[in-house]
Design an enzyme around this catalytic site. Structure first.
Site, PDB file in Angstrom:
ATOM      1  N   GLY A 148      85.212 129.019   3.736  1.00  0.00           N
ATOM      2  CA  GLY A 148      85.998 129.227   2.519  1.00  0.00           C
ATOM      3  C   GLY A 148      85.102 129.592   1.345  1.00  0.00           C
ATOM      4  NE  ARG A 153      88.491 129.996   7.224  1.00  0.00           N
ATOM      5  CZ  ARG A 153      88.067 129.035   6.418  1.00  0.00           C
ATOM      6  NH1 ARG A 153      87.032 128.295   6.736  1.00  0.00           N
ATOM      7  NH2 ARG A 153      88.667 128.784   5.283  1.00  0.00           N
ATOM      8  CG  ASP A 182      82.799 120.579   7.880  1.00  0.00           C
ATOM      9  OD1 ASP A 182      83.352 121.658   7.624  1.00  0.00           O
ATOM     10  OD2 ASP A 182      83.421 119.561   8.228  1.00  0.00           O
ATOM     11  CB  THR A 186      83.177 123.436   0.667  1.00  0.00           C
ATOM     12  OG1 THR A 186      84.503 122.882   0.691  1.00  0.00           O
ATOM     13  CG2 THR A 186      82.198 122.294   0.809  1.00  0.00           C
ATOM     14  CG  ASP A 232      87.548 121.217   0.833  1.00  0.00           C
ATOM     15  OD1 ASP A 232      88.350 121.603  -0.033  1.00  0.00           O
ATOM     16  OD2 ASP A 232      87.507 121.700   1.975  1.00  0.00           O
ATOM     17  CG  ASP A 290      84.371 118.551   2.999  1.00  0.00           C
ATOM     18  OD1 ASP A 290      83.443 119.265   2.582  1.00  0.00           O
ATOM     19  OD2 ASP A 290      85.215 118.968   3.799  1.00  0.00           O
ATOM     20  CG  MET A 306      93.636 123.482  -1.871  1.00  0.00           C
ATOM     21  SD  MET A 306      92.674 125.013  -1.977  1.00  0.00           S
ATOM     22  CE  MET A 306      93.728 126.104  -1.048  1.00  0.00           C
ATOM     23  NE  ARG A 309      88.088 121.773   4.938  1.00  0.00           N
ATOM     24  CZ  ARG A 309      87.121 122.325   5.677  1.00  0.00           C
ATOM     25  NH1 ARG A 309      87.437 123.117   6.670  1.00  0.00           N
ATOM     26  NH2 ARG A 309      85.858 122.092   5.420  1.00  0.00           N
ATOM     27  CD  GLU A 328      94.438 120.958   1.524  1.00  0.00           C
ATOM     28  OE1 GLU A 328      95.299 121.844   1.550  1.00  0.00           O
ATOM     29  OE2 GLU A 328      93.213 121.198   1.606  1.00  0.00           O
TER      30      GLU A 328
HETATM   31  P1  ADP Z   1      83.497 125.944   6.437  1.00  0.00           P
HETATM   32  O1  ADP Z   1      82.074 126.335   6.556  1.00  0.00           O
HETATM   33  O2  ADP Z   1      84.046 126.198   5.053  1.00  0.00           O
HETATM   34  O3  ADP Z   1      83.765 124.548   6.961  1.00  0.00           O
HETATM   35  P2  ADP Z   1      84.689 127.072   8.910  1.00  0.00           P
HETATM   36  O4  ADP Z   1      85.002 125.735   9.503  1.00  0.00           O
HETATM   37  O5  ADP Z   1      85.696 128.146   9.028  1.00  0.00           O
HETATM   38  O6  ADP Z   1      84.377 126.961   7.328  1.00  0.00           O
HETATM   39  O7  ADP Z   1      83.321 127.590   9.547  1.00  0.00           O
HETATM   40  C1  ADP Z   1      82.754 128.822   9.151  1.00  0.00           C
HETATM   41  C2  ADP Z   1      82.203 129.545  10.335  1.00  0.00           C
HETATM   42  O8  ADP Z   1      81.150 128.777  10.926  1.00  0.00           O
HETATM   43  C3  ADP Z   1      83.173 129.779  11.480  1.00  0.00           C
HETATM   44  O9  ADP Z   1      84.028 130.871  11.267  1.00  0.00           O
HETATM   45  C4  ADP Z   1      82.230 130.037  12.642  1.00  0.00           C
HETATM   46  O10 ADP Z   1      81.724 131.367  12.596  1.00  0.00           O
HETATM   47  C5  ADP Z   1      81.072 129.079  12.311  1.00  0.00           C
HETATM   48  N1  ADP Z   1      81.223 127.862  13.114  1.00  0.00           N
HETATM   49  C6  ADP Z   1      82.048 126.824  12.901  1.00  0.00           C
HETATM   50  N2  ADP Z   1      81.941 125.900  13.886  1.00  0.00           N
HETATM   51  C7  ADP Z   1      81.033 126.390  14.762  1.00  0.00           C
HETATM   52  C8  ADP Z   1      80.498 125.935  16.008  1.00  0.00           C
HETATM   53  N3  ADP Z   1      80.879 124.776  16.552  1.00  0.00           N
HETATM   54  N4  ADP Z   1      79.567 126.707  16.631  1.00  0.00           N
HETATM   55  C9  ADP Z   1      79.172 127.876  16.085  1.00  0.00           C
HETATM   56  N5  ADP Z   1      79.653 128.370  14.924  1.00  0.00           N
HETATM   57  C10 ADP Z   1      80.569 127.640  14.278  1.00  0.00           C
END
Ligand code: ADP
Length: 326
Positions: A14, A75, A106, A130, A132, A134, A174, A176, A225
């Protein structure tokens, strides 16, 4: 210790206000230290698609005040597979990249750690970006302060209407699974109650509290949320069924919380974290994240940041919820 010559930077997951000041700091700190910088578009997707470009000091001119991220974010499911990561690694090696700064949440850190364990010759530093707030390892994440300011502005406006019409408003914010935005904005906006995912608020107690302040001309309840009762609509419906005399309204603030020009706090935090991320790489650190702890920038291992789920809500703020709203 590996001699770093070329650093790639990306934003993932995000978007959050403050990412641009951070990118700017990464680019300029690296160039100041005679390192080359590559910008990766669309997060991990850009590593796989080989969508990268050389960045210079002027590539990041006039972006401090811009929300979102000039590198764009995405993503990327293929990066979760070994095949996707293999392609990303090949593309980075072809460009002679030896270090990576990832700005995200994360999920982004999970991907970065996995990649770095498979390909340890590319050093990785994470920056927590982020709204959040978090992540363990930083008192604040990039974008959280700006998001809180946006929410408070909205609460103030809704309060005008709530006051004029004697209404009970449920405002969903928001975060999460985190109640950080809800707690802060609830206190700063003078909410009568705050519903948080971290604690169980009995609806009976909420209704009793609302009924026990009959002289209030307006009431605002902030709902995170991730609250386990469901969204603000679900809670409002239950309350409306129980207190028929109340006119209840619901506002879901949604994505407007993610946008906007970063606050001074987030501009400075982004600058500090970007500067610290490059310096950590130059010291030979890897598989770490930079974070703000007690107004000092420190590094924490990505492993710890991802596994430690410390309760992040301040005790005094939690205690104040009821006391300041009587
Ligand atoms: P955020 O970083 O905001 O938590 P996401 O959870 O969408 O957002 O994670 C961002 C990107 O990180 C994902 O689209 C993916 O490319 C990568 N990612 C997330 N989890 C994994 C994983 N277990 N192994 C490899 N890449 C991952």
């Amino acid at each position: 210790m590996q001699n770093i010559r070329k650093i790639a930077v990306l934003t993932s997951g995000g978007d959050a206000p403050g990412m641009n000041p951070c990118i700017r700091a990464v680019v300029r700190t690296a160039i100041f230290n005679n390192k080359q910088v590559i910008g990766v578009r669309q997060g991990y997707q850009g590593l796989i698609d080989n969508d990268m470009y050389d960045m210079h000091t002027r590539s990041v001119s006039n972006i401090l005040a811009q929300g979102g991220t000039i590198l764009k974010t995405a993503r990327c499911m293929p990066f979760k597979t070994d095949e996707g990561q293999d392609i990303a690694y090949r593309n980075l090696k072809e460009r002679e990249v030896d270090a990576l700064v990832v700005i995200g949440g994360d999920g982004t850190f999970t991907g970065a750690l996995r990649f770095s364990k498979r390909f340890p010759d590319i050093a990785v530093i994470g920056v927590p970006g982020t709204i959040d707030n978090d992540l363990y390892g930083s008192d604040y994440t990039l974008g959280f302060d700006t998001a809180c300011n946006t929410v408070i502005e909205a609460i103030d406006k809704i309060r005008d209407t709530a006051d004029s019409h004697d209404r009970l408003f449920f405002i969903e914010v928001m975060g999460r699974d985190s109640g950080c935005i809800a707690l802060r904005t609830g206190i700063a906006g003078g909410a009568e109650a705050i519903m948080l995912p971290e604690t169980e608020t009995a609806l009976d107690d909420l209704i009793r509290d609302l009924e026990s302040s009959p002289n209030k001309s307006s009431s605002i309840v902030i709902v995170a949320e991730g609250d386990h009762h469901g969204g603000a609509y679900d809670i409002a419906k239950i309350v409306k069924d129980r207190i028929r005399s109340y006119h209840t309204k619901v506002t879901i603030l949604g994505h407007l919380q993610r946008g906007g020009s970063p606050s001074s706090f987030d501009r400075i935090l982004g600058s500090r974290m970007g500067y610290a991320a490059v310096n950590a790489l130059l010291r030979g650190e890897t598989q770490k994240m930079v974070g703000l702890r007690g107004n000092h920038i420190e590094t924490t291992s990505l492993e710890e940041a991802l596994t430690n789920h410390e309760f992040k809500l301040e005790d005094d703020l939690m205690e104040m919820i009821k006391i300041l709203s009587i």
